[in-house]
Scaffold this active site. Structure first.
Site, PDB file in Angstrom:
ATOM      1  N   LYS A 107      71.670 133.327  23.132  1.00  0.00           N
ATOM      2  CA  LYS A 107      72.446 132.802  24.250  1.00  0.00           C
ATOM      3  C   LYS A 107      71.739 133.125  25.555  1.00  0.00           C
ATOM      4  O   LYS A 107      71.456 134.284  25.855  1.00  0.00           O
ATOM      5  CB  LYS A 107      73.847 133.433  24.227  1.00  0.00           C
ATOM      6  CG  LYS A 107      74.754 133.013  25.367  1.00  0.00           C
ATOM      7  CD  LYS A 107      75.259 131.589  25.208  1.00  0.00           C
ATOM      8  CE  LYS A 107      76.072 131.127  26.402  1.00  0.00           C
ATOM      9  NZ  LYS A 107      77.429 131.626  26.415  1.00  0.00           N
ATOM     10  N   HIS A 182      79.595 124.398  26.834  1.00  0.00           N
ATOM     11  CA  HIS A 182      80.766 124.070  27.663  1.00  0.00           C
ATOM     12  C   HIS A 182      80.403 123.197  28.858  1.00  0.00           C
ATOM     13  O   HIS A 182      80.535 123.610  30.007  1.00  0.00           O
ATOM     14  CB  HIS A 182      81.517 125.326  28.119  1.00  0.00           C
ATOM     15  CG  HIS A 182      80.659 126.498  28.517  1.00  0.00           C
ATOM     16  ND1 HIS A 182      79.663 126.412  29.453  1.00  0.00           N
ATOM     17  CD2 HIS A 182      80.656 127.789  28.094  1.00  0.00           C
ATOM     18  CE1 HIS A 182      79.101 127.591  29.606  1.00  0.00           C
ATOM     19  NE2 HIS A 182      79.686 128.444  28.781  1.00  0.00           N
TER      20      HIS A 182
HETATM   21  O1  DOR Z   1      84.960 131.448  31.767  1.00  0.00           O
HETATM   22  C1  DOR Z   1      84.130 132.047  31.125  1.00  0.00           C
HETATM   23  N1  DOR Z   1      84.433 133.200  30.478  1.00  0.00           N
HETATM   24  N2  DOR Z   1      82.897 131.565  31.082  1.00  0.00           N
HETATM   25  C2  DOR Z   1      81.883 132.254  30.517  1.00  0.00           C
HETATM   26  O2  DOR Z   1      80.783 131.773  30.550  1.00  0.00           O
HETATM   27  C3  DOR Z   1      82.121 133.590  29.926  1.00  0.00           C
HETATM   28  C4  DOR Z   1      83.532 133.771  29.559  1.00  0.00           C
HETATM   29  C5  DOR Z   1      83.887 135.218  29.265  1.00  0.00           C
HETATM   30  O3  DOR Z   1      83.152 135.875  28.531  1.00  0.00           O
HETATM   31  O4  DOR Z   1      84.904 135.671  29.765  1.00  0.00           O
HETATM   32 ZN    ZN Z   2      81.497 131.366  26.766  1.00  0.00          ZN
END
Ligand code: DOR
Ligand code: ZN
Length: 356
Positions: A107, A182
């Site tokens: 990732k 996403h």
């Molecule tokens: O909204 C999000 N929450 N986007 C991310 O990329 C990470 C995720 C998280 O780990 O809380």
């Molecule tokens: Zn994520």
């Protein structure tokens, strides 16, 4: 897929979630059962407080996740893992990781882009030796596609990432498998569609199909809609819906379900993340039904993700029933509370044998 008259029920192959956050420790027992009740396979993100940066850590994390799967689902649910790419990731880690059969990719968090991304990549060029190996061994690079430059408007960060990072990267590694995670913009949906490459797929969350930034910002700030990449204006939501229901196998489920304790979301500096693991299948079904596209649900939910990751397509079927139920206002989350997406709202689809 089979649907009864007027869609009183739908049967589809059991879906997979190609992007989920479980966190670690005590809370695993509260969140893993939700995903396990909905999905057959999932791909777990590595942004823990102490990030999952190598295969040993991933295997240990995998064991902890498996322990949190309810006994009746233990042989019906299979988590796969990702490693957290850093400037210092060793290129030997690629083959080692894939040999585990549990780890499917790496990732890419641009450093500072999102929750727990501090250890992320400062410049993609620092990772070129690792990426070379990824291309060679067919590991997937999952990208959080946002630039981190503070001067770039938060609503433009994804589009700029395509031009500044993704296009040059794909030019340098044309056979590197990339999952654009996403996606939230028309630019991203159009880019993936127009490239039409077996090396480029994209996951889409339920919140980006169901909502736009008005849901989050009009009539008061609603922190439970806040995630990253942030919800965009309606035209982007429409473009994502069009992509999801297009029947293109480049688009698949990645819920990005990301639990944060209620008090950390309802905060003067609220955390990013929407929790959808409890009812993700119902949420996606609602979005597809509104587009009159239930016939496209199965491909997006249950086939294209596995196809992209070269995993077997599930054989087990699930049934969704047309039935009203109310999303709980809060769920357990260790010794804290967790607010699910669409809390308190009435859903009109219910998964048979769902967690609730
Ligand atoms: O909204 C999000 N929450 N986007 C991310 O990329 C990470 C995720 C998280 O780990 O809380
Ligand atoms: Zn994520």
């Amino acid at each position: 897929m089979s649907t009864e008259s007027k869609h009183n029920s739908i049967e589809i192959i059991q879906p997979d979630d190609m992007h989920v956050h479980f966190r670690d420790g005590d809370v695993l027992k509260d969140v893993v059962p939700h995903t396990a009740a909905q999905f057959a396979k999932c791909l777990v993100m590595p942004n823990l407080k102490s990030p999952v940066v190598n295969s040993e850590l991933a295997i240990a994390y995998y064991e902890r996740i498996k322990q949190a799967v309810p006994n009746n689902l233990k042989d019906k649910f299979e988590p796969f893992l990702t490693l957290y790419l850093t400037d210092k990731t060793n290129s030997d880690e690629v083959k080692k990781a894939l040999d585990t059969q549990i780890i499917k990719g790496f990732k890419l968090y641009p450093a500072g882009a999102t929750t727990l991304s501090e250890n992320g990549v400062t410049n993609i060029k620092n990772c070129y030796a690792v990426i070379e190996q990824m291309q060679k061994y067919n590991a997937v690079l999952l990208v959080h596609g946002e630039v981190t430059d503070h001067h770039v408007d938060i609503f433009d960060r994804e589009a700029k990432f395509i031009d500044d990072v993704l296009i040059p990267l794909r030019k340098d590694f044309p056979e590197l498998k990339i999952s654009f995670e996403h996606i939230t913009t028309k630019q991203a949906a159009d880019y993936v569609l127009s490239e039409n490459s077996q090396y480029l797929g994209a996951s889409i969350t339920p919140q980006h199909l169901l909502y736009n930034r008005n849901h989050m910002l009009a009539g008061g700030i609603k922190p439970h809609y806040y995630c990253l990449p942030i919800l965009k204006r309606s035209l982007h939501q429409q473009a994502l819906l069009k992509a999801a229901i297009s029947g293109s196998d480049r688009f698949y489920v990645g819920t990005d379900s990301a639990p944060h304790a209620k008090y950390l979301k309802e905060n003067s500096c609220g955390c990013a993340g929407c929790y959808s693991a409890l009812h993700a299948v119902e949420l996606y079904t609602t979005a597809f039904e509104a587009e009159n596209a239930l016939d496209k649900l199965e491909g997006f939910m249950s086939i294209y993700g596995s196809k992209f990751y070269e995993l077997p397509i599930n054989t087990h079927k699930i049934k969704l029933i047309k039935q009203n139920w109310q999303v709980p206002n809060v769920l357990n989350f260790g010794n804290q509370e967790l607010v699910p997406l669409a809390a308190g709202e009435t859903m009109t689809w219910k998964l048979e044998n769902s967690f609730l």
